[in-house]
Design a protein around this motif. Structure first.
Motif, PDB file in Angstrom:
ATOM      1  N   GLU A 329       0.822  -1.207   0.000  1.00 14.91           N
ATOM      2  CA  GLU A 329       0.000   0.000   0.000  1.00 14.91           C
ATOM      3  C   GLU A 329       0.860   1.263   0.000  1.00 14.91           C
ATOM      4  O   GLU A 329       0.510   2.271  -0.608  1.00 14.91           O
ATOM      5  N   LYS A 332       2.042   1.958  -3.556  1.00 15.11           N
ATOM      6  CA  LYS A 332       0.942   2.509  -4.347  1.00 15.11           C
ATOM      7  C   LYS A 332       0.703   3.966  -4.003  1.00 15.11           C
ATOM      8  O   LYS A 332       0.540   4.816  -4.903  1.00 15.11           O
ATOM      9  N   ASP A 336       0.969   7.351  -6.405  1.00 11.51           N
ATOM     10  CA  ASP A 336      -0.147   8.285  -6.521  1.00 11.51           C
ATOM     11  C   ASP A 336       0.330   9.713  -6.300  1.00 11.51           C
ATOM     12  O   ASP A 336      -0.055  10.642  -7.024  1.00 11.51           O
ATOM     13  N   ARG A 402      -3.091   5.521 -13.524  1.00 15.47           N
ATOM     14  CA  ARG A 402      -3.064   5.305 -12.085  1.00 15.47           C
ATOM     15  C   ARG A 402      -2.172   4.097 -11.794  1.00 15.47           C
ATOM     16  O   ARG A 402      -1.872   3.305 -12.699  1.00 15.47           O
ATOM     17  N   PRO A 403      -1.705   3.939 -10.553  1.00 11.32           N
ATOM     18  CA  PRO A 403      -0.794   2.834 -10.249  1.00 11.32           C
ATOM     19  C   PRO A 403      -1.365   1.464 -10.641  1.00 11.32           C
ATOM     20  O   PRO A 403      -2.525   1.160 -10.369  1.00 11.32           O
ATOM     21  N   LEU A 405      -0.728  -2.633 -10.438  1.00 14.46           N
ATOM     22  CA  LEU A 405      -0.018  -3.717  -9.765  1.00 14.46           C
ATOM     23  C   LEU A 405       0.338  -4.788 -10.792  1.00 14.46           C
ATOM     24  O   LEU A 405      -0.509  -5.229 -11.560  1.00 14.46           O
ATOM     25  N   TYR A 416       4.502  -1.953  -8.380  1.00 15.71           N
ATOM     26  CA  TYR A 416       3.520  -1.000  -8.884  1.00 15.71           C
ATOM     27  C   TYR A 416       4.204  -0.111  -9.902  1.00 15.71           C
ATOM     28  O   TYR A 416       5.410   0.177  -9.793  1.00 15.71           O
TER      29      TYR A 416
END
Length: 483
Positions: A329, A332, A336, A402-403, A405, A416
């Motif tokens: 997280e 990510k 962002d 956007r990121p 995965l 990411y």
């Protein structure tokens, strides 16, 4: 399972475009047997032994002889059956075309032997071992493999596989030797392009240039140590108890691309491996297993099987430390934040790649991706990797994804990334300045093709070749009939 078996089988059966030298001979009827005291001339490449007498025999189903190699009608038929069984289009495939390809392969192999190109039996056996390991891993056990190939025992299967691989490896080595020193100069590229009539210039499809910024979630030192301890335990079991490194790789390694082959790689200093991997490969002695070491893919141990001049035959086991959800997280969230700052103009995408990306291969080039086929920065849409295409197809100019995965398909490592399209090129007629790399590639291919064509013509004249009368009407690409 049936389709899986067919896929694996095809990979083996098509190694040299057909079955090799199943030279069955049927004796003539008694009424046609020559007297016992009549000596028959020896076959091509076999020394005549004047102390032995032979009965004359009739060889049925021979399509052609190239040097010391015989091609049977059944070789052509089996190849065509193999193609059909895999769902390949055979509409434009003819027996004559297949025979021509088989003859080319045999000529390469024959001349490789004449040129003293050596393929060691150890190399061939090692290749066969890896193929059998792969088949067993995918099909289930060796008995099922033998049943599929209609072999009574593993010994006969290995013997046939040895002959297939020996011929293929000789052929490949000879072809590589022919073109190994061929280079193309800028002037030759210019001349190649200038000779193409304007109405015949190649047309290149729409292309994209793509850049990315990557963040790789990091594992804790505790998790890293767990992996080191597990690799040390595997190493100790191999060294102290005689366990098989290959079996351990199949059971535990996360290198999905080579797990079925026991983690095997052939490494040279020019190979596209990360520095840490090559450094260890060239530091080991034959039969030695390394201490656990870290690379961008994870943690490894490596076994050096054989040194071949500047080549190393190695096997490795790759493991990943467990990465906590919090680290995933965090990666990510960081991407962002980078994305928003680039869109707000705080720094450019290239500056962000240089300062924040974890991917060494792209960060120093503004995050720019390189096409693995030619290292050009452009990707033709119709030839782009489907996964990459799905990630960028809806991106507009100046947009940043956007990121995303992503899991490495081979190592299983996760990361990411954010992507941006940095250039678009519509479908267009070839332009020398804009498409130089592609034109250079076409010019080099033509030069290599002409070199191979010239080599083929020269050695067809110098080699014993016989084509069955029933095949002499074939419209071969090469002058096999020597008219």
């Amino acid at each position: 399972m049936k389709n899986k078996i067919k896929t694996v089988a095809f990979a083996i059966l098509m190694l040299c475009m057909g079955s090799v030298l199943a030279q069955d001979a049927a004796e003539k009827p008694d009424s046609q047997v020559e007297p016992e005291n009549q000596t028959v001339a020896p076959a091509q490449g076999i020394r005549k032994d004047t102390t032995r007498q032979f009965k004359r025999v009739k060889l049925d189903g021979i399509s052609a002889v190239v040097g010391d190699y015989v091609i049977l009608d059944s070789d052509i038929e089996k190849t065509l059956i193999d193609l059909r069984s895999q769902g390949a289009s055979v509409e434009d495939v003819t027996p004559c075309g297949l025979l021509g390809k088989l003859m080319e392969d045999r000529l390469y192999a024959h001349m490789a032997i004449q040129d003293s190109i050596i393929i060691s039996d150890d190399d061939v056996h090692a290749t066969s071992d890896r193929q059998i390991q792969s088949l067993v891993a995918q099909i289930g056990d060796i008995k099922k493999v033998l049943k599929f190939y209609k072999k009574e025992d593993e010994k006969s299967f290995r013997e046939e596989l040895f002959e297939i691989n020996k011929l293929r490896m000789l052929s490949e080595r000879m072809k590589s030797k022919i073109v190994s020193e061929i280079e193309i100069t800028p002037e030759e590229v210019r001349q190649f392009f200038s000779k193409i009539p304007k109405d015949e210039l190649p047309q290149f499809g729409a292309e994209l240039e793509i850049a990315q910024i990557v963040k790789e979630p990091k594992a804790s030192e505790v998790e890293k140590q767990k992996v080191r301890d597990k690799l040390n335990a595997i190493k100790a079991d191999i060294e102290d108890n005689g366990s098989s490194f290959s079996v351990k790789a199949i059971l535990y390694s996360k290198d999905k691309g080579q797990t079925a082959n026991g983690g095997f790689y052939r490494v040279t200093k020019e190979s596209q491996f990360v520095k840490e991997f090559k450094d260890v490969a060239f530091s080991l002695k034959e039969g030695e297993i390394s201490e656990p070491f870290e690379s961008s893919f994870g943690f490894h141990i490596m076994y050096l099987d054989k040194v071949r001049g500047q080549e190393r035959d190695v096997s490795h086991i790759l493991l990943h430390p467990e990465i906590p959800d919090s680290a995933i997280e965090e990666a990510k969230a960081e991407l962002d934040s980078i994305r928003i700052k680039v869109l707000n103009g705080e720094f450019t995408f290239a500056e962000a790649a240089l300062n924040f990306s974890d991917e060494k291969e792209t960060k120093f080039d503004g995050g720019r991706l390189r096409n693995p086929t030619n290292f050009d920065s452009r990707f033709e849409l119709t030839r782009m990797d489907p996964e990459l295409y799905s990630q960028v197809r809806d991106l507009k100019d100046n947009e940043i994804s956007r990121p995303i995965l992503e899991e490495d398909p081979r190592s299983g490592a996760i990361k990411y990334k954010i992507l941006r399209i940095t250039g678009r090129y519509d479908e267009h007629i070839a332009d020398f300045a804009k498409d130089y790399i592609k034109i250079q590639e076409l010019a080099l291919r033509e030069k290599q093709f002409n070199a191979i064509k010239g080599w083929m013509s020269e050695h067809i004249e110098d080699t014993y070749i016989s084509v069955n009368s029933g095949r002499k009407d074939c419209n071969f690409a090469n002058n096999w009939v020597k008219e």
